[in-house]
Design an enzyme around this catalytic site. Sequence first.
Site, PDB file in Angstrom:
ATOM      1  N   GLY A 286       0.772  -1.246   0.000  1.00 12.53           N
ATOM      2  CA  GLY A 286       0.000   0.000   0.000  1.00 12.53           C
ATOM      3  C   GLY A 286       0.799   1.289   0.000  1.00 12.53           C
ATOM      4  N   THR A 287       2.094   1.218  -0.396  1.00 11.13           N
ATOM      5  CA  THR A 287       2.866   2.472  -0.401  1.00 11.13           C
ATOM      6  C   THR A 287       2.306   3.451  -1.437  1.00 11.13           C
ATOM      7  OG1 THR A 287       4.542   1.657  -1.966  1.00 11.13           O
ATOM      8  CG2 THR A 287       4.979   1.320   0.376  1.00 11.13           C
TER       9      THR A 287
ATOM     10  N   LEU B 270      -4.008  -7.279  -7.550  1.00  8.31           N
ATOM     11  CA  LEU B 270      -3.569  -8.478  -8.252  1.00  8.31           C
ATOM     12  C   LEU B 270      -4.685  -9.351  -8.812  1.00  8.31           C
ATOM     13  CD1 LEU B 270      -0.491  -9.440  -6.033  1.00  8.31           C
ATOM     14  CD2 LEU B 270      -0.608  -7.977  -8.068  1.00  8.31           C
TER      15      LEU B 270
ATOM     16  N   HIS C  15       1.880  -0.340 -13.707  1.00  8.72           N
ATOM     17  CA  HIS C  15       2.634  -1.579 -13.902  1.00  8.72           C
ATOM     18  C   HIS C  15       4.123  -1.296 -13.700  1.00  8.72           C
ATOM     19  CE1 HIS C  15       3.106  -5.688 -15.188  1.00  8.72           C
ATOM     20  NE2 HIS C  15       4.189  -5.289 -15.835  1.00  8.72           N
TER      21      HIS C  15
ATOM     22  N   ASP D 199      -3.090  -5.958 -18.906  1.00 12.92           N
ATOM     23  CA  ASP D 199      -1.913  -5.120 -19.210  1.00 12.92           C
ATOM     24  C   ASP D 199      -1.868  -4.609 -20.655  1.00 12.92           C
ATOM     25  OD1 ASP D 199      -0.979  -5.360 -16.629  1.00 12.92           O
ATOM     26  OD2 ASP D 199       0.353  -7.039 -17.081  1.00 12.92           O
TER      27      ASP D 199
END
Length: 189
Positions: free
Chosen positions: A12-13, A84, A103, A144
């Site tokens: 969670g940074t 994720l 990403h 992605d």
Amino acid sequence: MKRIAVFASGNGTNTEGIVNYFEDSDLARVFVVFCNRKNAGVVDRARLLGVRCIVFSKEGLQNGEVLAKLKEYKIDMIVLAGFLLKVPSDIIQQFPDRIINLHPALLPDYGGDGMYGMHVHEAVVENEEEETGITIHYVNDDYDEGEIIFQETVEVDYEDTPEDVQYKVQQLEHKHYPEVIEYVIKDLD
Ligand code: GAR
């Protein structure tokens, strides 16, 4: 005031940086954090930051529970920050061009199934890449592969470990992700 929902699964940074960046903004706030792992660091961070945090199951994501919450909270934009799980189609359809992902590599390289977090940095070191970086992109149904909004590169030194690369990449993430979110929000009606 636009309402941001952050989806996260890990430490969670980035979530913390985004919450702090918009704390005094005239444009937007992080209204809620959604997390699929009750023991993830991001759950504690959200609590300490005073932001509501909803922990949900994979089923809740797929059966419409999470979508219902997003509507109840009148969310304008969804920001994935180390999330994720795959975002289901019903959510993608309800939020066209309003879901973005971060990403930890230069897509289209090092993207797709299994390419997340440390796995990405290990592959970059193993392949002796001379540079890596970050990609911020819209989320669509293909993993992605949504339209790229922003990329930034950083050098990989020959003696760098995957941990060194992760550190460099996270520096870029913390610097740029909040600003890019702001840029995208400014364009919303
Ligand atoms: C970030 O490095 C982010 O780029 C990566 O997970 C980390 C989460 O860190 N995301 C992916 O790999 C998604 N494919 P954080 O929990 O400290 O923000």
